[in-house]
Design a protein around this motif. Sequence first.
Motif, PDB file in Angstrom:
ATOM      1  N   SER A  52       0.846  -1.205   0.000  1.00 37.63           N
ATOM      2  CA  SER A  52       0.000   0.000   0.000  1.00 37.63           C
ATOM      3  C   SER A  52       0.877   1.249   0.000  1.00 37.63           C
ATOM      4  CB  SER A  52      -0.888  -0.017   1.253  1.00 37.63           C
ATOM      5  OG  SER A  52      -1.338   1.281   1.562  1.00 37.63           O
ATOM      6  N   THR A  53       0.664   2.116  -0.982  1.00 35.16           N
ATOM      7  CA  THR A  53       1.438   3.372  -0.991  1.00 35.16           C
ATOM      8  C   THR A  53       1.057   4.236   0.218  1.00 35.16           C
ATOM      9  OG1 THR A  53      -0.173   4.371  -2.493  1.00 35.16           O
ATOM     10  CG2 THR A  53       1.809   3.419  -3.500  1.00 35.16           C
ATOM     11  N   ASN A  54      -0.195   4.145   0.677  1.00 38.45           N
ATOM     12  CA  ASN A  54      -0.566   4.921   1.877  1.00 38.45           C
ATOM     13  C   ASN A  54       0.232   4.450   3.093  1.00 38.45           C
ATOM     14  OD1 ASN A  54      -2.503   6.571   0.643  1.00 38.45           O
ATOM     15  ND2 ASN A  54      -3.907   6.364   2.380  1.00 38.45           N
ATOM     16  N   GLN A  69       0.533  -2.303  -6.667  1.00 38.69           N
ATOM     17  CA  GLN A  69       0.079  -2.265  -5.276  1.00 38.69           C
ATOM     18  C   GLN A  69      -0.667  -3.565  -5.011  1.00 38.69           C
ATOM     19  OE1 GLN A  69      -1.456   1.299  -2.843  1.00 38.69           O
ATOM     20  NE2 GLN A  69      -3.274   0.493  -3.824  1.00 38.69           N
ATOM     21  N   ALA A 129     -17.011  -0.795 -11.581  1.00 38.95           N
ATOM     22  CA  ALA A 129     -15.805  -0.002 -11.841  1.00 38.95           C
ATOM     23  C   ALA A 129     -15.674   0.312 -13.325  1.00 38.95           C
ATOM     24  CB  ALA A 129     -14.566  -0.765 -11.370  1.00 38.95           C
ATOM     25  N   GLY A 132     -10.836   5.969  -6.503  1.00 42.15           N
ATOM     26  CA  GLY A 132     -11.192   6.065  -5.091  1.00 42.15           C
ATOM     27  C   GLY A 132     -10.096   6.814  -4.341  1.00 42.15           C
ATOM     28  N   ARG A 143      -5.591  -0.256   0.362  1.00 40.80           N
ATOM     29  CA  ARG A 143      -6.614  -0.020   1.385  1.00 40.80           C
ATOM     30  C   ARG A 143      -7.708   0.881   0.824  1.00 40.80           C
ATOM     31  NH1 ARG A 143      -2.811   2.730   5.888  1.00 40.80           N
ATOM     32  NH2 ARG A 143      -1.444   0.990   6.415  1.00 40.80           N
ATOM     33  N   GLY A 144      -8.966   0.523   1.120  1.00 43.33           N
ATOM     34  CA  GLY A 144     -10.084   1.409   0.855  1.00 43.33           C
ATOM     35  C   GLY A 144     -10.536   2.037   2.162  1.00 43.33           C
ATOM     36  N   ARG A 145     -11.680   2.692   2.140  1.00 40.83           N
ATOM     37  CA  ARG A 145     -12.223   3.258   3.365  1.00 40.83           C
ATOM     38  C   ARG A 145     -12.900   2.143   4.155  1.00 40.83           C
ATOM     39  NH1 ARG A 145     -16.369   7.133   2.308  1.00 40.83           N
ATOM     40  NH2 ARG A 145     -16.937   5.703   0.666  1.00 40.83           N
ATOM     41  N   ARG A 184     -12.212  -1.555   3.792  1.00 44.60           N
ATOM     42  CA  ARG A 184     -12.391  -2.262   2.521  1.00 44.60           C
ATOM     43  C   ARG A 184     -11.055  -2.283   1.781  1.00 44.60           C
ATOM     44  NH1 ARG A 184     -18.063   0.542   2.194  1.00 44.60           N
ATOM     45  NH2 ARG A 184     -16.823   2.375   1.711  1.00 44.60           N
ATOM     46  N   GLY A 185     -10.993  -3.052   0.684  1.00 46.81           N
ATOM     47  CA  GLY A 185      -9.740  -3.168  -0.073  1.00 46.81           C
ATOM     48  C   GLY A 185      -9.810  -2.393  -1.374  1.00 46.81           C
ATOM     49  N   TRP A 186      -8.659  -2.261  -2.031  1.00 45.00           N
ATOM     50  CA  TRP A 186      -8.581  -1.603  -3.338  1.00 45.00           C
ATOM     51  C   TRP A 186      -7.670  -2.444  -4.222  1.00 45.00           C
ATOM     52  CZ3 TRP A 186     -11.469   1.988  -5.479  1.00 45.00           C
ATOM     53  CH2 TRP A 186     -11.051   2.549  -6.678  1.00 45.00           C
ATOM     54  N   GLU A 187      -8.178  -2.887  -5.356  1.00 46.22           N
ATOM     55  CA  GLU A 187      -7.423  -3.845  -6.182  1.00 46.22           C
ATOM     56  C   GLU A 187      -7.019  -3.236  -7.507  1.00 46.22           C
ATOM     57  OE1 GLU A 187      -9.538  -7.578  -6.677  1.00 46.22           O
ATOM     58  OE2 GLU A 187     -10.612  -7.091  -4.816  1.00 46.22           O
ATOM     59  N   ASN A 226      -8.021   4.096 -12.019  1.00 51.14           N
ATOM     60  CA  ASN A 226      -7.952   3.021 -13.007  1.00 51.14           C
ATOM     61  C   ASN A 226      -7.603   3.621 -14.366  1.00 51.14           C
ATOM     62  OD1 ASN A 226      -8.821   1.226 -11.008  1.00 51.14           O
ATOM     63  ND2 ASN A 226     -10.979   1.534 -11.529  1.00 51.14           N
ATOM     64  N   LYS A 230     -17.251   3.607 -11.093  1.00 47.79           N
ATOM     65  CA  LYS A 230     -16.160   4.189 -10.298  1.00 47.79           C
ATOM     66  C   LYS A 230     -14.820   4.083 -11.029  1.00 47.79           C
ATOM     67  CE  LYS A 230     -14.429   3.961  -5.534  1.00 47.79           C
ATOM     68  NZ  LYS A 230     -14.859   3.706  -4.157  1.00 47.79           N
TER      69      LYS A 230
HETATM   70  C1  BT5 Z   1     -11.901   3.921  -1.779  1.00 44.49           C
HETATM   71  O1  BT5 Z   1     -12.434   3.159  -0.783  1.00 44.49           O
HETATM   72  O2  BT5 Z   1     -12.462   4.195  -2.816  1.00 44.49           O
HETATM   73  C2  BT5 Z   1     -10.476   4.397  -1.491  1.00 44.49           C
HETATM   74  C3  BT5 Z   1      -9.470   3.707  -2.348  1.00 44.49           C
HETATM   75  C4  BT5 Z   1      -8.096   4.314  -2.166  1.00 44.49           C
HETATM   76  C5  BT5 Z   1      -7.045   3.535  -2.879  1.00 44.49           C
HETATM   77  C6  BT5 Z   1      -5.717   4.250  -2.892  1.00 44.49           C
HETATM   78  S1  BT5 Z   1      -4.564   3.522  -3.976  1.00 44.49           S
HETATM   79  C7  BT5 Z   1      -3.293   4.463  -3.327  1.00 44.49           C
HETATM   80  C8  BT5 Z   1      -3.508   4.517  -1.827  1.00 44.49           C
HETATM   81  N1  BT5 Z   1      -2.908   3.392  -1.142  1.00 44.49           N
HETATM   82  C9  BT5 Z   1      -3.831   2.613  -0.549  1.00 44.49           C
HETATM   83  O3  BT5 Z   1      -3.588   1.583   0.099  1.00 44.49           O
HETATM   84  N2  BT5 Z   1      -5.075   3.122  -0.775  1.00 44.49           N
HETATM   85  C10 BT5 Z   1      -5.013   4.356  -1.539  1.00 44.49           C
HETATM   86  P1  BT5 Z   1     -13.959   2.706  -0.720  1.00 44.49           P
HETATM   87  O4  BT5 Z   1     -14.866   3.867  -0.985  1.00 44.49           O
HETATM   88  O5  BT5 Z   1     -14.082   2.005   0.584  1.00 44.49           O
HETATM   89  O6  BT5 Z   1     -14.118   1.712  -1.934  1.00 44.49           O
HETATM   90  C11 BT5 Z   1     -13.598   0.400  -1.860  1.00 44.49           C
HETATM   91  C12 BT5 Z   1     -14.483  -0.475  -2.716  1.00 44.49           C
HETATM   92  O7  BT5 Z   1     -14.302  -0.123  -4.097  1.00 44.49           O
HETATM   93  C13 BT5 Z   1     -14.144  -1.949  -2.643  1.00 44.49           C
HETATM   94  O8  BT5 Z   1     -14.825  -2.567  -1.586  1.00 44.49           O
HETATM   95  C14 BT5 Z   1     -14.612  -2.468  -4.008  1.00 44.49           C
HETATM   96  O9  BT5 Z   1     -16.018  -2.675  -3.994  1.00 44.49           O
HETATM   97  C15 BT5 Z   1     -14.365  -1.282  -4.908  1.00 44.49           C
HETATM   98  N3  BT5 Z   1     -13.076  -1.377  -5.623  1.00 44.49           N
HETATM   99  C16 BT5 Z   1     -11.940  -2.040  -5.286  1.00 44.49           C
HETATM  100  N4  BT5 Z   1     -10.987  -1.838  -6.189  1.00 44.49           N
HETATM  101  C17 BT5 Z   1     -11.528  -1.027  -7.130  1.00 44.49           C
HETATM  102  C18 BT5 Z   1     -11.035  -0.447  -8.337  1.00 44.49           C
HETATM  103  N5  BT5 Z   1      -9.783  -0.646  -8.772  1.00 44.49           N
HETATM  104  N6  BT5 Z   1     -11.878   0.336  -9.056  1.00 44.49           N
HETATM  105  C19 BT5 Z   1     -13.145   0.581  -8.649  1.00 44.49           C
HETATM  106  N7  BT5 Z   1     -13.668   0.051  -7.521  1.00 44.49           N
HETATM  107  C20 BT5 Z   1     -12.872  -0.742  -6.765  1.00 44.49           C
END
Ligand code: BT5
Length: 275
Positions: A32-34, A56, A167, A129, A60-62, A65-68, A154, A126
């Motif tokens: 994770s860059t964060n 990455q 997405a 994020g 991490r998401g909010r 949640r995860g971010w892929e 993306n 989306k």
């Molecule tokens: C977000 O969370 O939208 C915040 C994402 C932040 C990611 C960046 S990448 C650089 C930095 N380093 C990190 O570790 N994080 C930040 P949230 O609103 O909770 O949305 C997460 C949800 O989006 C997941 O549960 C999936 O449903 C969906 N998701 C996951 N990967 C996605 C993607 N690549 N594109 C669109 N939706 C995605």
Amino acid sequence: MSDSSMGRPALDQARLAHTPGWRVEVVPETPSTNAVVSARAREGTAEGLVVTTEHQTAGRGRLDRGWEMPPRAAIAVSVLLRPDVPAERWPWLPLMAGVAVVETVRELGCDAGLKWPNDVLVHGRKLCGILVERVEGPAGSKPGAAAVVGIGLNTSLTADELPVPTATSLAIESGAPVDRTEVLVTLLAHLATAYDAWRERPDELAAAYGRLSVTVGERVRAELPGRSALVGQATGIDPWGRLEVRPDQGGESVAVGAGDVVHLRPAPPAEGGMT
Ligand code: BT5
């Protein structure tokens, strides 16, 4: 190199190193860059550090949640800020980053908007994020607290690579190849401008956010942490970055500061009312 990154160019490190106003570091792979930038913030690193990666692996998401993202198919970037701004205004930071992303992708011809607080959507899907994390310094220390602004955008994911059906990517929307370095350089320029506006001309940034919002004016359901959902009309953003919602059942507007918001279809006209 993995299959999915074949034919996808690496970031141009030499060009990124000359990004005005920022110190950009590229790491080949990181969970994770964060997390990387948060650790550097705790060590006392100065404002302006930017860390990005080719891959990455555990973004991490909010709300846990995860971010892929597949390797080289997206931008994962985190920026270290140390805003000299009262803490009560910090909730605007994710909104500020959202403005910078939307202005970036619009400049590239992609018609994006902001779903409150900071999802960047194209035609309801989306594209990006944002996760902002506050990192405290040791008690009483200088330089004190930092904000880590993380952005996942993306760029060249194909339809098959999307982690969720809701997405999208810049390449899917434009039908053309996307230069990640170019997008990142443009993004960092817009981020610098939005950051200055937020610190010095917050009303200007708020107006920009209002113009780019696809939530204000919509009927929404807000899932409030620990409370029942609130359904009503989103009427604006308050000075603390909260979404103002006028409840369907009447009564005072409610300022929603956390939680998820769903866009709903307009309410049916009241029985016996005008159509
Ligand atoms: C977000 O969370 O939208 C915040 C994402 C932040 C990611 C960046 S990448 C650089 C930095 N380093 C990190 O570790 N994080 C930040 P949230 O609103 O909770 O949305 C997460 C949800 O989006 C997941 O549960 C999936 O449903 C969906 N998701 C996951 N990967 C996605 C993607 N690549 N594109 C669109 N939706 C995605």
